[in-house]
Each structure stands twice: as C-alpha cells, then as structure tokens.
Design an enzyme around this catalytic site. Structure first.
Site, short mmCIF file in Angstrom:
data_model
loop_
_atom_site.label_atom_id
_atom_site.label_comp_id
_atom_site.label_asym_id
_atom_site.label_seq_id
_atom_site.Cartn_x
_atom_site.Cartn_y
_atom_site.Cartn_z
N ASP A 114 -6.68 4.33 -4.40
CA ASP A 114 -7.39 4.07 -3.14
C ASP A 114 -8.08 5.40 -2.80
O ASP A 114 -8.31 6.22 -3.70
CB ASP A 114 -6.41 3.61 -2.05
CG ASP A 114 -7.12 3.16 -0.77
OD1 ASP A 114 -7.87 2.18 -0.82
OD2 ASP A 114 -6.95 3.82 0.28
N LYS A 122 0.87 -1.19 0.00
CA LYS A 122 0.00 0.00 0.00
C LYS A 122 0.90 1.23 0.00
O LYS A 122 1.99 1.22 0.59
CB LYS A 122 -0.88 0.01 1.26
CG LYS A 122 -2.11 0.85 1.12
CD LYS A 122 -3.20 0.09 0.39
CE LYS A 122 -4.50 0.83 0.34
NZ LYS A 122 -5.58 -0.02 -0.16
N SER A 175 -8.14 -5.47 -10.99
CA SER A 175 -6.79 -4.99 -11.30
C SER A 175 -5.93 -6.13 -11.83
O SER A 175 -5.13 -5.94 -12.75
CB SER A 175 -6.13 -4.40 -10.06
OG SER A 175 -6.53 -3.07 -9.87
P1 NAP Z 1 -13.59 7.55 -1.92
O1 NAP Z 1 -14.01 7.42 -3.35
O2 NAP Z 1 -12.64 8.63 -1.54
O3 NAP Z 1 -14.93 7.64 -1.04
C1 NAP Z 1 -14.94 7.70 0.34
C2 NAP Z 1 -16.32 8.20 0.74
O4 NAP Z 1 -16.47 8.12 2.13
C3 NAP Z 1 -16.58 9.65 0.33
O5 NAP Z 1 -17.90 9.77 -0.14
C4 NAP Z 1 -16.43 10.40 1.66
O6 NAP Z 1 -17.19 11.57 1.71
C5 NAP Z 1 -16.98 9.37 2.59
N1 NAP Z 1 -16.61 9.53 3.99
C6 NAP Z 1 -15.41 9.80 4.55
N2 NAP Z 1 -15.50 9.78 5.90
C7 NAP Z 1 -16.79 9.50 6.19
C8 NAP Z 1 -17.53 9.33 7.38
N3 NAP Z 1 -16.95 9.43 8.58
N4 NAP Z 1 -18.83 9.00 7.30
C9 NAP Z 1 -19.46 8.89 6.09
N5 NAP Z 1 -18.81 9.03 4.93
C10 NAP Z 1 -17.51 9.33 4.98
O7 NAP Z 1 -12.93 6.21 -1.40
P2 NAP Z 1 -13.19 4.71 -1.87
O8 NAP Z 1 -12.21 4.38 -2.92
O9 NAP Z 1 -14.63 4.49 -2.07
O10 NAP Z 1 -12.71 3.95 -0.55
C11 NAP Z 1 -13.56 3.80 0.58
C12 NAP Z 1 -13.06 2.64 1.39
O11 NAP Z 1 -13.05 1.48 0.56
C13 NAP Z 1 -11.64 2.76 1.92
O12 NAP Z 1 -11.53 2.11 3.17
C14 NAP Z 1 -10.80 2.02 0.88
O13 NAP Z 1 -9.57 1.54 1.40
C15 NAP Z 1 -11.76 0.89 0.56
N6 NAP Z 1 -11.49 0.25 -0.72
C16 NAP Z 1 -11.61 0.93 -1.89
C17 NAP Z 1 -11.35 0.28 -3.08
C18 NAP Z 1 -11.51 0.96 -4.41
O14 NAP Z 1 -11.33 0.29 -5.44
N7 NAP Z 1 -11.90 2.20 -4.47
C19 NAP Z 1 -10.95 -1.06 -3.07
C20 NAP Z 1 -10.87 -1.74 -1.85
C21 NAP Z 1 -11.14 -1.06 -0.68
P3 NAP Z 1 -16.84 12.89 0.83
O15 NAP Z 1 -17.17 12.50 -0.58
O16 NAP Z 1 -17.75 13.92 1.37
O17 NAP Z 1 -15.38 13.16 1.04
#
Ligand code: NAP
Length: 424
Positions: free
Chosen positions: A149, A109, A353
């Site tokens: 991420d 990571k 991926s």
């Molecule tokens: P992202 O696109 O940045 O989205 C995160 C979302 O969570 C945003 O809408 C953000 O709000 C919201 N958020 C942040 N803090 C919050 C809280 N306390 N309560 C409610 N909402 C909150 O990120 P993501 O890629 O979806 O990743 C989210 C999680 O999934 C992470 O733990 C990441 O490691 C995991 N993950 C992601 C992927 C991937 O392919 N994307 C793969 C595996 C795991 P705002 O929009 O207002 O900032």
C-alpha cells in the site's frame, strides 16, 4: 500520544458509510455489529538496529477485519502518521472492496508508523523482515495475505515473502501478493490499480460524457495509483491536464505527456520538475482545475466540506481510499457529480493480487496480456453491475449515489455468507 489511542475522522467516516449501507440494505443491527468491528487486531513492536548502531522500535499493526468470504486480504502501509484507527478504517474498506469484486477474500490491512523515505535500504529491509517475523503466526496463504500500500512496494513484498519462507522452511509465494515478476509476481500488478481506475473512468465517461476521447482528466497524487491511472486514461484517448505530488501541481491545459512526467517523477522524485506548464505550489490544485474527470489518487480526506465547492469535474473516480468525506459527497451528489467509490474504482490492485495468488497456489503462470484481459473483464463487469444497481436505486430516489449501490451489493454478499455460515 500513542497511535492506538488517537481518534480517526477517517474511521468515523467509514463507519457512517457502513451504517448507511446497512440501513439501505435493510440489514439487521446484529449484522452492523459484526461488520463495523474488526475480528482481530494485532499490535507488534519491531526492533530495528539502525545504521547509527542505535536500536529503534517501530509500532506495527495488522487488522483482520472480516473473514466471512475467505482469507483476510489487504495491503501494508508504511507512513509516519498512520494510526491504528486509520488501519481499521482501511481494513473495513478492504472487506467491502473484496466482496464487491466477487473474489474469495475477507478484508484486512497492516501498517507501520514510519517514514520509509528516512530509512536506508538496509534499515528498510530489516523493518520488512521484522514485520513478517512479528506477524508470522497470523499470516498464511489460507489465513491472511498482505500486499503493498502507500510506502511499500514489490521489493518490500520480496523481503517479506523471503523472510516468511525461511521461517516456515519452504517457499510460500502465495502469502504475499504484488511481488516482483522475477519472484512469483505478475507484471500486471505494477499498474493494476491505476489500470482499473482507468477502466472505471472510461466506462463512466461512456455512460455520462459520450466517451473518454478528448476528455480532460486531473489527477491528485502521482505515485503508483495516480501515475498508471493517468497513463492508461491518456492511452485511452483522454487529455490529462493536471497532476500533483507533495512537491506541488503541474497544470497544462493542452495535456501532459504522461510518459515524460513519469520519467521525471521517477528519476527526480518531484512532478514539478516536469519541463512545461504552470507550476502551482498547492498539491491539492488538481481538485480545482477545469476537468471532466477527477482522480483523487493520493490520500484519504482530501475532498471535504471546506473545499468541495471548488471542484469543477462532473465525475470523480476515487483512486485513493477514502478521499471524499460523506458530507462532501452528499453536497457533490446534490450538484449532480457522480463519484465512483474507492472500493469499486481502485479494486484493480486486489483483483490482480487475487489472480497472482491463484497462479502461486498452482505454481502456474499466465502471460501479461491474458492476465490484463482477465483483470479488465472483472473490473468492467463490477462496474456494470454497480451501475445497474445505481440506476435502479436512483429511479426510486434521486439522492442515491454510486457508493450506495456498491455498498448494498457488497454488504449483501457478506450478509449471505454470514447467514450460510450460521454467524447470524
Ligand atoms: P504511493 O505510491 O505512495 O503514492 C502516493 C502519491 O500521493 C505520491 O505521489 C505522494 O507524493 C502523493 N501525495 C501524498 N499526499 C498528497 C497530497 N496531499 N496531495 C497530492 N499528492 C499527495 O501510494 P499509492 O499506492 O499510489 O496509494 C495512493 C492511494 O491509493 C492510497 O489511498 C492507497 O490506499 C490507494 N490504493 C493503492 C493501491 C495500490 O495498489 N497501490 C490499491 C488500492 C488503493 P510524493 O511522491 O511526493 O510523496
């Protein structure tokens, strides 16, 4: 305080999980020693000339946790509060996830301590290129393959793959995954993580609730994971009753129009601009509403000893990494709540991926339907294998969880690889 010296509750939790997995699987202490620590940690300084003319130096990390099963693989997070220890925790989860998924990767990571929302496009591009330059020597299609991420996107991967390709003097598509479809990516990657969460939600609902049709789903976090998780469960017949982002929560007991909510979020930046339903200021409110399935899809450490008792859902599908603390999970498990652990539930992104990497290495392209079918088959098989192991463990001991089952399967594969390589 420097990020690299901060203690991380998240890392402590992940190490507790690894310790438990080693005990359950009966693995020797020397295996725990190897699997509980990263093989390599790289800390870099990334200077960026800001639009103001001033130079700002960002701190970046790449944690290469374990390579027993293949090249390191894992995303890059841009977040103002990320610490090195959090990054180690996330890299450790990647090792578990890639092993459980049956793909030929170890875990890694990366992270940069930055709020990307505060950067201009030009500054963001300079930072992405700087990250790829600073880590060039430890990345490579057979060495370490990053992806996005939290806070990073297909566009950031495009800048990084371009920078890396310039540095090595040839196009190198397979070094970064989740790239835009126009630049060696695959259209499925955009929704792969949320789609995988939806497949796991559906399979769990089939096992426990008599199917997903008409079931109520609440989603915390409406970014890449949360939006597509919500979109696909609604396409599969569920009713999404709550969604949230940092602006707050939208609650509609009759069900949210997810396509409209995505349009609103992606044009205005806030889910609370959704035109209907109750608006609750607390972004954690989806955790507490009346729902059958809960998707904590935002960030780590959301379900803790302080709030687990307010959760009504019978099934939790962890879209985020590390959203439930081990202590909260034990309490929920006593209550009969079934949790599909992060490294099973959100593996859709890294499995996709992997498919993209295979395409890139061969300069070959699968179409969207064919790719999604491959992804769905792998997700479903992984779920069924884990469910079978869970039932086996649970028949001997009622306190066993799905995470325990997934852990044992994942660690067994890594342990066997290490033994065969002669590392143990
Ligand atoms: P992202 O696109 O940045 O989205 C995160 C979302 O969570 C945003 O809408 C953000 O709000 C919201 N958020 C942040 N803090 C919050 C809280 N306390 N309560 C409610 N909402 C909150 O990120 P993501 O890629 O979806 O990743 C989210 C999680 O999934 C992470 O733990 C990441 O490691 C995991 N993950 C992601 C992927 C991937 O392919 N994307 C793969 C595996 C795991 P705002 O929009 O207002 O900032």
């Amino acid at each position: 305080m420097n990020a690299s010296t901060q203690r991380s509750q998240f890392l402590d939790n992940v190490l507790k999980i690894i310790r438990r997995g080693c005990e359950l699987g009966g693995f020797p202490e020397e295996f725990y020693e190897l699997i509980s620590r990263p093989e390599r940690v790289v800390i870099v300084k990334i200077p960026v000339k800001m639009d103001s003319g001033k130079l700002k130096v960002f701190e970046g990390y790449r944690v290469q946790h374990n390579s027993a099963l293949g090249p390191y693989k894992g995303g890059i997070r841009f977040h103002p509060e990320v610490t090195l220890e959090d990054d180690i925790a996330l890299a450790t989860i990647m090792t578990l996830k890639n092993s459980l998924a049956g793909i030929p990767y170890g875990g890694a990571k990366g992270a940069v301590r930055v709020n990307p929302k505060e950067l201009s496009i030009r500054e963001l591009e300079a930072l992405c290129r700087g990250y790829a330059r600073a880590l060039r020597d430890v990345l490579g299609e057979y060495i370490d393959i990053p992806a996005p991420d939290v806070g990073t996107t297909a566009q950031t991967m495009a800048w990084m793959v371009d920078e890396y390709s310039k540095l090595v003097g040839r196009n190198s598509p397979a070094v970064f995954t989740a790239k835009p479809p126009e630049l060696w990516g695959n259209p499925v990657r955009e929704y792969a993580t949320g789609f995988g969460c939806a497949v796991v939600s559906r399979e769990l609902a089939n096992e426990l609730l008599g199917g997903l049709e008409g079931k109520k789903v609440a989603i915390q976090g409406f970014g890449n994971t949360g939006q597509w998780h919500a979109y696909f469960v609604s396409k599969m017949g569920a009713k999404v009753v709550a969604i949230s982002d940092t602006s707050g929560t939208v609650y509609v007991p009759e069900g949210i129009d997810i396509e409209l909510a995505m349009k609103v979020k992606n044009t205005t930046g806030k889910v609370i601009n959704y035109p209907k339903g109750e608006k609750i200021p607390d972004p954690q409110a989806p955790l507490y509403v009346d729902a059958d399935i809960l998707g904590p899809d935002a960030m780590e450490n959301q379900i803790t000893l302080d709030n687990y008792h307010k959760i009504k859902a019978k099934i939790i599908v962890e879209g985020a990494n590390g959203p439930t603390t081990p202590e909260a999970e034990a309490k929920l498990s006593e209550r009969g709540v079934i949790i599909a652990p992060d490294f099973l539930a959100n593996a859709g992104g890294v499995i996709m991926s992997y498919l993209e990497w295979v395409e890139n290495l061969q300069w070959y392209i699968w179409d969207e339907d064919e790719t999604r079918a491959k992804l769905e088959r792998i997700m479903k098989n992984n779920f069924l294998r884990t469910w079978k192991k869970f039932e086996e463990l649970r028949s001997a001991n009622k306190s066993m969880t799905m995470r325990d089952a997934a852990l044992v399967l994942s660690l067994e594969r890594i342990y066997r690889a290490m033994k065969l390589r002669g590392w143990l």
